[in-house]
Design a protein around this motif. Sequence first.
Motif, mmCIF file in Angstrom:
data_model
loop_
_atom_site.group_PDB
_atom_site.id
_atom_site.type_symbol
_atom_site.label_atom_id
_atom_site.label_comp_id
_atom_site.label_asym_id
_atom_site.label_seq_id
_atom_site.Cartn_x
_atom_site.Cartn_y
_atom_site.Cartn_z
ATOM 1 N N ILE A 52 0.819 -1.208 0.000
ATOM 2 C CA ILE A 52 0.000 0.000 0.000
ATOM 3 C C ILE A 52 0.863 1.273 0.000
ATOM 4 O O ILE A 52 0.405 2.338 -0.370
ATOM 5 C CB ILE A 52 -0.979 -0.003 1.199
ATOM 6 C CG1 ILE A 52 -2.096 1.023 1.001
ATOM 7 C CG2 ILE A 52 -0.270 0.244 2.498
ATOM 8 C CD1 ILE A 52 -3.208 0.911 2.019
ATOM 9 N N LEU A 53 2.129 1.145 0.398
ATOM 10 C CA LEU A 53 2.996 2.323 0.515
ATOM 11 C C LEU A 53 3.750 2.607 -0.781
ATOM 12 O O LEU A 53 4.182 1.700 -1.470
ATOM 13 C CB LEU A 53 3.991 2.125 1.658
ATOM 14 C CG LEU A 53 3.362 1.907 3.034
ATOM 15 C CD1 LEU A 53 4.436 1.673 4.072
ATOM 16 C CD2 LEU A 53 2.482 3.071 3.429
ATOM 17 N N THR A 54 3.921 3.890 -1.060
ATOM 18 C CA THR A 54 4.644 4.317 -2.260
ATOM 19 C C THR A 54 6.145 4.361 -1.983
ATOM 20 O O THR A 54 6.577 4.284 -0.827
ATOM 21 C CB THR A 54 4.187 5.716 -2.699
ATOM 22 O OG1 THR A 54 4.563 6.665 -1.680
ATOM 23 C CG2 THR A 54 2.688 5.774 -2.954
ATOM 24 N N THR A 55 6.920 4.529 -3.035
ATOM 25 C CA THR A 55 8.372 4.682 -2.901
ATOM 26 C C THR A 55 8.694 5.887 -2.030
ATOM 27 O O THR A 55 9.610 5.837 -1.205
ATOM 28 C CB THR A 55 9.014 4.847 -4.298
ATOM 29 O OG1 THR A 55 8.656 3.710 -5.078
ATOM 30 C CG2 THR A 55 10.513 4.953 -4.212
ATOM 31 N N THR A 56 7.940 6.961 -2.189
ATOM 32 C CA THR A 56 8.149 8.159 -1.363
ATOM 33 C C THR A 56 7.988 7.822 0.115
ATOM 34 O O THR A 56 8.792 8.234 0.950
ATOM 35 C CB THR A 56 7.160 9.272 -1.768
ATOM 36 O OG1 THR A 56 7.365 9.586 -3.141
ATOM 37 C CG2 THR A 56 7.337 10.513 -0.914
ATOM 38 N N ASP A 86 0.431 10.894 -1.826
ATOM 39 C CA ASP A 86 1.801 10.676 -2.282
ATOM 40 C C ASP A 86 2.457 9.515 -1.537
ATOM 41 O O ASP A 86 3.497 9.014 -1.954
ATOM 42 C CB ASP A 86 2.652 11.929 -2.050
ATOM 43 C CG ASP A 86 2.319 13.034 -3.042
ATOM 44 O OD1 ASP A 86 1.708 12.733 -4.077
ATOM 45 O OD2 ASP A 86 2.672 14.193 -2.757
ATOM 46 N N LEU A 87 1.856 9.113 -0.431
ATOM 47 C CA LEU A 87 2.454 8.093 0.428
ATOM 48 C C LEU A 87 1.770 6.738 0.329
ATOM 49 O O LEU A 87 2.381 5.715 0.599
ATOM 50 C CB LEU A 87 2.415 8.566 1.883
ATOM 51 C CG LEU A 87 3.041 9.932 2.148
ATOM 52 C CD1 LEU A 87 2.801 10.348 3.583
ATOM 53 C CD2 LEU A 87 4.512 9.929 1.807
ATOM 54 N N ILE A 88 0.504 6.750 -0.044
ATOM 55 C CA ILE A 88 -0.275 5.519 -0.092
ATOM 56 C C ILE A 88 -0.773 5.296 -1.512
ATOM 57 O O ILE A 88 -1.339 6.201 -2.130
ATOM 58 C CB ILE A 88 -1.452 5.583 0.900
ATOM 59 C CG1 ILE A 88 -0.907 5.711 2.327
ATOM 60 C CG2 ILE A 88 -2.350 4.371 0.766
ATOM 61 C CD1 ILE A 88 -1.964 5.879 3.381
ATOM 62 N N CYS A 89 -0.561 4.112 -2.022
ATOM 63 C CA CYS A 89 -1.020 3.768 -3.367
ATOM 64 C C CYS A 89 -2.541 3.806 -3.417
ATOM 65 O O CYS A 89 -3.206 3.583 -2.409
ATOM 66 C CB CYS A 89 -0.534 2.369 -3.756
ATOM 67 S SG CYS A 89 1.259 2.248 -3.857
ATOM 68 N N PRO A 90 -3.103 4.080 -4.596
ATOM 69 C CA PRO A 90 -4.564 4.111 -4.708
ATOM 70 C C PRO A 90 -5.171 2.753 -4.349
ATOM 71 O O PRO A 90 -4.813 1.728 -4.924
ATOM 72 C CB PRO A 90 -4.814 4.441 -6.179
ATOM 73 C CG PRO A 90 -3.540 5.029 -6.669
ATOM 74 C CD PRO A 90 -2.450 4.414 -5.843
ATOM 75 N N VAL A 91 -6.042 2.764 -3.375
ATOM 76 C CA VAL A 91 -6.768 1.566 -2.944
ATOM 77 C C VAL A 91 -8.186 1.993 -2.588
ATOM 78 O O VAL A 91 -8.473 3.174 -2.443
ATOM 79 C CB VAL A 91 -6.114 0.874 -1.723
ATOM 80 C CG1 VAL A 91 -4.745 0.312 -2.073
ATOM 81 C CG2 VAL A 91 -6.017 1.815 -0.539
ATOM 82 N N SER A 92 -9.036 1.021 -2.410
ATOM 83 C CA SER A 92 -10.410 1.339 -2.020
ATOM 84 C C SER A 92 -10.444 1.869 -0.589
ATOM 85 O O SER A 92 -9.504 1.665 0.193
ATOM 86 C CB SER A 92 -11.288 0.083 -2.117
ATOM 87 O OG SER A 92 -10.903 -0.842 -1.112
ATOM 88 N N GLN A 93 -11.519 2.521 -0.232
ATOM 89 C CA GLN A 93 -11.681 3.017 1.137
ATOM 90 C C GLN A 93 -11.632 1.856 2.129
ATOM 91 O O GLN A 93 -11.020 1.965 3.185
ATOM 92 C CB GLN A 93 -13.005 3.777 1.277
ATOM 93 C CG GLN A 93 -13.012 5.115 0.592
ATOM 94 C CD GLN A 93 -14.327 5.855 0.789
ATOM 95 O OE1 GLN A 93 -15.340 5.282 1.171
ATOM 96 N NE2 GLN A 93 -14.304 7.146 0.509
#
Length: 161
Positions: free
Chosen positions: A36-40, A132-139
């Motif tokens: 769920i976390l981005t590279t940033t 910017d920190l969490i990848c797009p996911v459902s609520q």
Amino acid sequence: MKMQTVPLNKIYPHKTYQDVQCVLADTSYQLIDPGILTTTAIEILLATTPIIVVRKRDNYYYISGRRTYVFNSIFSDAEKEVPVIVLKGLSIRHINAYIYTDIFVQRIVTGIPTKAAIGCLYRSTAPQAIHDLICPVSQKHLAHALGCSKNTIFPPPKRTK
């Protein structure tokens, strides 16, 4: 104290961490879905929760930042250089104090005490800022990753009469 970069494959758990490794391996932490976390977010995690090591010959043994180390080991190549803080001249008592602070004290100090508090914090901290920190996911997926129900993080609109 010295900051430097070290390849992940040169970092190992300190003996005290090795002694509790089987218990820690079975311990569930909040991070349910690391993807769920981005590279940033990963880069910021390294900066805000550094891996703290002691050096012995050409190897480094972490005494704090275990979760950061494990997380980076999952998502990075073994040769990837990561920033570490190298401490010198510590007694075993001080090394153990770092390890037990990493395991227990950080959770006491930084843990969010209730699911309701997590929901309130999320809603009050401009949710757009964390994209910017969490990848797009459902609520529902995001709420689950935060350890809450969807309605705790995203309460349904109040009905009007």
